[in-house]
Design a protein around this motif. Sequence first.
Motif, PDB file in Angstrom:
ATOM      1  N   ILE A 325       0.847  -1.206   0.000  1.00 52.43           N
ATOM      2  CA  ILE A 325       0.000   0.000   0.000  1.00 52.43           C
ATOM      3  C   ILE A 325       0.883   1.258   0.000  1.00 52.43           C
ATOM      4  O   ILE A 325       0.639   2.202  -0.761  1.00 52.43           O
ATOM      5  CB  ILE A 325      -0.954  -0.008   1.222  1.00 52.43           C
ATOM      6  CG1 ILE A 325      -1.895  -1.215   1.147  1.00 52.43           C
ATOM      7  CG2 ILE A 325      -1.759   1.294   1.296  1.00 52.43           C
ATOM      8  CD1 ILE A 325      -2.670  -1.506   2.419  1.00 52.43           C
ATOM      9  N   ASP A 326       1.942   1.242   0.829  1.00 52.31           N
ATOM     10  CA  ASP A 326       2.874   2.385   0.861  1.00 52.31           C
ATOM     11  C   ASP A 326       3.403   2.698  -0.541  1.00 52.31           C
ATOM     12  O   ASP A 326       3.421   3.854  -0.970  1.00 52.31           O
ATOM     13  CB  ASP A 326       4.102   2.072   1.746  1.00 52.31           C
ATOM     14  CG  ASP A 326       3.748   2.013   3.219  1.00 52.31           C
ATOM     15  OD1 ASP A 326       2.660   2.510   3.591  1.00 52.31           O
ATOM     16  OD2 ASP A 326       4.547   1.448   3.991  1.00 52.31           O
ATOM     17  N   VAL A 327       3.855   1.643  -1.230  1.00 51.55           N
ATOM     18  CA  VAL A 327       4.453   1.854  -2.553  1.00 51.55           C
ATOM     19  C   VAL A 327       3.419   2.427  -3.519  1.00 51.55           C
ATOM     20  O   VAL A 327       3.698   3.373  -4.265  1.00 51.55           O
ATOM     21  CB  VAL A 327       5.065   0.544  -3.105  1.00 51.55           C
ATOM     22  CG1 VAL A 327       5.481   0.704  -4.562  1.00 51.55           C
ATOM     23  CG2 VAL A 327       6.260   0.113  -2.254  1.00 51.55           C
ATOM     24  N   SER A 328       2.212   1.889  -3.465  1.00 52.47           N
ATOM     25  CA  SER A 328       1.191   2.373  -4.407  1.00 52.47           C
ATOM     26  C   SER A 328       0.839   3.832  -4.118  1.00 52.47           C
ATOM     27  O   SER A 328       0.530   4.595  -5.036  1.00 52.47           O
ATOM     28  CB  SER A 328      -0.058   1.491  -4.352  1.00 52.47           C
ATOM     29  OG  SER A 328      -0.828   1.802  -3.210  1.00 52.47           O
ATOM     30  N   LEU A 329       0.919   4.220  -2.854  1.00 52.76           N
ATOM     31  CA  LEU A 329       0.531   5.587  -2.487  1.00 52.76           C
ATOM     32  C   LEU A 329       1.568   6.643  -2.887  1.00 52.76           C
ATOM     33  O   LEU A 329       1.271   7.845  -2.901  1.00 52.76           O
ATOM     34  CB  LEU A 329       0.247   5.677  -0.974  1.00 52.76           C
ATOM     35  CG  LEU A 329      -1.087   5.068  -0.542  1.00 52.76           C
ATOM     36  CD1 LEU A 329      -1.182   4.973   0.977  1.00 52.76           C
ATOM     37  CD2 LEU A 329      -2.276   5.874  -1.088  1.00 52.76           C
ATOM     38  N   ILE A 330       2.782   6.194  -3.200  1.00 50.67           N
ATOM     39  CA  ILE A 330       3.804   7.155  -3.675  1.00 50.67           C
ATOM     40  C   ILE A 330       3.380   7.782  -5.001  1.00 50.67           C
ATOM     41  O   ILE A 330       3.713   8.914  -5.310  1.00 50.67           O
ATOM     42  CB  ILE A 330       5.181   6.446  -3.835  1.00 50.67           C
ATOM     43  CG1 ILE A 330       5.696   5.973  -2.468  1.00 50.67           C
ATOM     44  CG2 ILE A 330       6.210   7.378  -4.494  1.00 50.67           C
ATOM     45  CD1 ILE A 330       6.945   5.093  -2.540  1.00 50.67           C
ATOM     46  N   LEU A 331       2.594   7.056  -5.779  1.00 52.27           N
ATOM     47  CA  LEU A 331       2.244   7.495  -7.134  1.00 52.27           C
ATOM     48  C   LEU A 331       1.099   8.515  -7.106  1.00 52.27           C
ATOM     49  O   LEU A 331       0.049   8.311  -7.718  1.00 52.27           O
ATOM     50  CB  LEU A 331       1.853   6.280  -7.980  1.00 52.27           C
ATOM     51  CG  LEU A 331       2.953   5.333  -8.470  1.00 52.27           C
ATOM     52  CD1 LEU A 331       4.094   6.107  -9.121  1.00 52.27           C
ATOM     53  CD2 LEU A 331       3.489   4.407  -7.426  1.00 52.27           C
ATOM     54  N   GLU A 332       1.315   9.608  -6.419  1.00 51.27           N
ATOM     55  CA  GLU A 332       0.246  10.595  -6.225  1.00 51.27           C
ATOM     56  C   GLU A 332      -0.412  11.081  -7.512  1.00 51.27           C
ATOM     57  O   GLU A 332      -1.633  11.164  -7.585  1.00 51.27           O
ATOM     58  CB  GLU A 332       0.794  11.800  -5.443  1.00 51.27           C
ATOM     59  CG  GLU A 332       1.206  11.420  -4.042  1.00 51.27           C
ATOM     60  CD  GLU A 332       1.088  12.588  -3.075  1.00 51.27           C
ATOM     61  OE1 GLU A 332       0.565  13.644  -3.467  1.00 51.27           O
ATOM     62  OE2 GLU A 332       1.527  12.422  -1.919  1.00 51.27           O
ATOM     63  N   PRO A 333       0.388  11.409  -8.575  1.00 51.82           N
ATOM     64  CA  PRO A 333      -0.267  11.925  -9.784  1.00 51.82           C
ATOM     65  C   PRO A 333      -1.246  10.909 -10.391  1.00 51.82           C
ATOM     66  O   PRO A 333      -2.240  11.294 -11.016  1.00 51.82           O
ATOM     67  CB  PRO A 333       0.908  12.171 -10.743  1.00 51.82           C
ATOM     68  CG  PRO A 333       2.131  12.231  -9.888  1.00 51.82           C
ATOM     69  CD  PRO A 333       1.853  11.366  -8.706  1.00 51.82           C
ATOM     70  N   LEU A 334      -0.971   9.636 -10.202  1.00 51.66           N
ATOM     71  CA  LEU A 334      -1.842   8.608 -10.773  1.00 51.66           C
ATOM     72  C   LEU A 334      -3.202   8.605 -10.064  1.00 51.66           C
ATOM     73  O   LEU A 334      -4.261   8.564 -10.703  1.00 51.66           O
ATOM     74  CB  LEU A 334      -1.191   7.225 -10.675  1.00 51.66           C
ATOM     75  CG  LEU A 334      -0.082   6.905 -11.680  1.00 51.66           C
ATOM     76  CD1 LEU A 334       1.119   7.825 -11.545  1.00 51.66           C
ATOM     77  CD2 LEU A 334       0.345   5.452 -11.586  1.00 51.66           C
ATOM     78  N   TRP A 335      -3.156   8.664  -8.733  1.00 54.11           N
ATOM     79  CA  TRP A 335      -4.396   8.683  -7.956  1.00 54.11           C
ATOM     80  C   TRP A 335      -5.188   9.954  -8.248  1.00 54.11           C
ATOM     81  O   TRP A 335      -6.415   9.930  -8.370  1.00 54.11           O
ATOM     82  CB  TRP A 335      -4.076   8.620  -6.456  1.00 54.11           C
ATOM     83  CG  TRP A 335      -3.481   7.319  -6.017  1.00 54.11           C
ATOM     84  CD1 TRP A 335      -2.179   7.096  -5.684  1.00 54.11           C
ATOM     85  CD2 TRP A 335      -4.168   6.070  -5.870  1.00 54.11           C
ATOM     86  NE1 TRP A 335      -2.005   5.774  -5.329  1.00 54.11           N
ATOM     87  CE2 TRP A 335      -3.211   5.118  -5.432  1.00 54.11           C
ATOM     88  CE3 TRP A 335      -5.489   5.641  -6.057  1.00 54.11           C
ATOM     89  CZ2 TRP A 335      -3.524   3.788  -5.191  1.00 54.11           C
ATOM     90  CZ3 TRP A 335      -5.806   4.315  -5.812  1.00 54.11           C
ATOM     91  CH2 TRP A 335      -4.831   3.395  -5.389  1.00 54.11           C
ATOM     92  N   GLN A 336      -4.444  11.036  -8.357  1.00 53.31           N
ATOM     93  CA  GLN A 336      -5.092  12.315  -8.615  1.00 53.31           C
ATOM     94  C   GLN A 336      -5.774  12.318  -9.984  1.00 53.31           C
ATOM     95  O   GLN A 336      -6.888  12.810 -10.135  1.00 53.31           O
ATOM     96  CB  GLN A 336      -4.014  13.399  -8.580  1.00 53.31           C
ATOM     97  CG  GLN A 336      -4.537  14.749  -8.179  1.00 53.31           C
ATOM     98  CD  GLN A 336      -3.412  15.779  -8.150  1.00 53.31           C
ATOM     99  OE1 GLN A 336      -2.264  15.446  -7.860  1.00 53.31           O
ATOM    100  NE2 GLN A 336      -3.738  17.008  -8.472  1.00 53.31           N
ATOM    101  N   ASN A 337      -5.091  11.752 -10.971  1.00 51.06           N
ATOM    102  CA  ASN A 337      -5.674  11.666 -12.304  1.00 51.06           C
ATOM    103  C   ASN A 337      -6.967  10.853 -12.278  1.00 51.06           C
ATOM    104  O   ASN A 337      -7.957  11.208 -12.907  1.00 51.06           O
ATOM    105  CB  ASN A 337      -4.669  11.019 -13.265  1.00 51.06           C
ATOM    106  CG  ASN A 337      -5.208  10.920 -14.681  1.00 51.06           C
ATOM    107  OD1 ASN A 337      -5.802  11.862 -15.193  1.00 51.06           O
ATOM    108  ND2 ASN A 337      -5.010   9.779 -15.318  1.00 51.06           N
ATOM    109  N   ALA A 338      -6.960   9.760 -11.520  1.00 51.20           N
ATOM    110  CA  ALA A 338      -8.121   8.868 -11.511  1.00 51.20           C
ATOM    111  C   ALA A 338      -9.265   9.412 -10.668  1.00 51.20           C
ATOM    112  O   ALA A 338     -10.437   9.287 -11.039  1.00 51.20           O
ATOM    113  CB  ALA A 338      -7.714   7.491 -10.998  1.00 51.20           C
ATOM    114  N   LEU A 339      -8.946  10.032  -9.536  1.00 52.65           N
ATOM    115  CA  LEU A 339      -9.994  10.326  -8.555  1.00 52.65           C
ATOM    116  C   LEU A 339     -10.154  11.810  -8.226  1.00 52.65           C
ATOM    117  O   LEU A 339     -11.069  12.183  -7.500  1.00 52.65           O
ATOM    118  CB  LEU A 339      -9.719   9.548  -7.257  1.00 52.65           C
ATOM    119  CG  LEU A 339      -9.657   8.017  -7.407  1.00 52.65           C
ATOM    120  CD1 LEU A 339      -9.154   7.378  -6.121  1.00 52.65           C
ATOM    121  CD2 LEU A 339     -11.026   7.451  -7.782  1.00 52.65           C
TER     122      LEU A 339
END
Lengths: 359, 359
Positions: A325-339
């Motif tokens: 989960i930590d590693v996936s959360l580093i990818l902030e621009p990806l989450w921001q793009n999706a949500l």
Amino acid sequence: MFRNFKVVSRVVFGRGCFNQLDDIVLENRKEAGSCMVFLVDDVFKNSVLERRLPLQKHDMLLWINVDNEPTTAYVDQLTRRIRSHVEVDSKQVAGGVIGIGGGSAMDLAKAVAIMLTNPGSAADYQGWDLVQHPAVYHMGVPTLSGTGAEVSRTTVLIGPQKKLGINSDYTVFDQIVLDPDLISGAPGSQRFYTGMDCYIHCIESLNGRFINMFSRSYGEKALALCREVFLNGGPDEDDKLMMASYFGGMSISYSQVGICHALSYGLSFVLGIHHGIGNCIAFDRLEKYYPEGVREFREMLERNRIQLPRKVVADLDEKRLEKMIDVSLILEPLWQNALGSDWKKKMPREKIKDIYRQM
Amino acid sequence: MFRNFKVVSRVVFGRGCFNQLDDIVLENRKEAGSCMVFLVDDVFKNSVLERRLPLQKHDMLLWINVDNEPTTAYVDQLTRRIRSHVEVDSKQVAGGVIGIGGGSAMDLAKAVAIMLTNPGSAADYQGWDLVQHPAVYHMGVPTLSGTGAEVSRTTVLIGPQKKLGINSDYTVFDQIVLDPDLISGAPGSQRFYTGMDCYIHCIESLNGRFINMFSRSYGEKALALCREVFLNGGPDEDDKLMMASYFGGMSISYSQVGICHALSYGLSFVLGIHHGIGNCIAFDRLEKYYPEGVREFREMLERNRIQLPRKVVADLDEKRLEKMIDVSLILEPLWQNALGSDWKKKMPREKIKDIYRQM
């Protein structure tokens, strides 16, 4: 501010264009005695392709192994080997790096080309626009299509603490050689998983918030080509898959991938799962976020008789799951793009854990 | 042998990205005192756009007139003016050329950038790969979309004897700035004729013999975007038209235009008819060769309430008609792409004359 997008400035496309490699390399052999480094996936050892490499006297052939995803440590090791080879004869310089293989091989070539002119470890440059000096001349020759690594401004590496790309204009290849004949020999499942990397990043970018018409035009055509390849097939499918990958990579210019890629990075870091298959495992659990895409993806799985690995996370110990989960959360621009900008509210750790537990 | 295609290596796309021009130019002001030359279509004199030009002390603003199609003589004249401006202060060098306008303005900028580093007249370089020295840095900023001039490796000029492009890797822009806001103010008919340049060259390249999957992928998407713009319209139509033009230009990489463009060159040379409208006049008479394309084109004419000029050639004197045929026949690759290697048999002068007489 809109990104001033760096595009690969030389492209050859065509069945058999690999035969022109010698001419293309020749133009870029700047100094007498300069050395071209061929970084080639070791699956091609003793293959016909090996005999076709236009190696000259001072050149260096480095077989690279991508059984595991590329690491920053591996990049550093390859860079040291090239430096010590070059030092044998002080007149030599590493004039260029030519990466031949799938996404991992191309990413290694891009990273090594950067590290030949920049100090420290590749891990120091994981992130956005941290590279200070232009790389040496570097060329990509894909033998698998789908990642878009041939056109992207990133080289994705597993570092000591994270899986993250070296995102930089200097990462972009100076030349790519797109020969559809080279991808025809790939094993079916590998071809599929790599192709799905393209399909999934199109779905993510087209459904994301960052998209504009430049990226949309590329993404829509890449998606259409993926559909032709994985739902219909046909005699031109290698040409189409190669173009889908190129267009898919170009579509990321002004957009971003999304939830699936963020989760897939966690799978790779903790479990060593390769990027393409990791994407497929994650995407299959994201029907809520990408309903039409996931439905069509399952049709593609069926038509291509692919059995997805199941229960790869379900029984994982809590500590490793938290790291994922930590590693996936580093990818902030990806989450921001999706949500959107309030993605942290929409996607608390518990929700990510739930999704991971379904894999 | 496949062409090692030179691609514009820097692209900015986005509504309002013209505001970033100063930053982009700044990066390319290599030496103190170096001069950037802004070549701007004179329709923008006293416009808002003029006030937005990021001119600095040593820079030069040259208004260009494209009421007539660009000629080699005009290129030579502009080049001389820049050289004499630069010579005023010997420390100055022309560090770059920025072309702002439609296809003609961009073509002039490309040609001038070449002529600042190459001896003789622009007419000496009309043809394929005749340019010896790299051009100065040059940037294209389209204010009309459709020609693909922003990405093409040609700059089409009317010379003493022929209308023909300077086709060269050095012609390709180093940077393009694609701001859909800039094309929104164009007059309707000009927008239509220029857009049809894209539509027609897609039809010609997709129906030609030279096409491969690289060019096909770009051409099909450009065509789809043209259809959206000229049959449906909508709020994003400027973005779409700008991308259609970019993709259309890219599609020429490994293909060629065809009969319509060859005939249109004759119309321009002898009658001074602008390229876009010349294409439309010619295409309307090519139903036999491009049946579906011409049908759809007529639907677009109707939807956009465009009245094509008629009888522009019908009553032309024989001598000028013969010259028109001569000019069109210079474009051998275009005829070959459309009709095959035995095109001369299939298209004798009499047949060309018949088609011209219908215009």
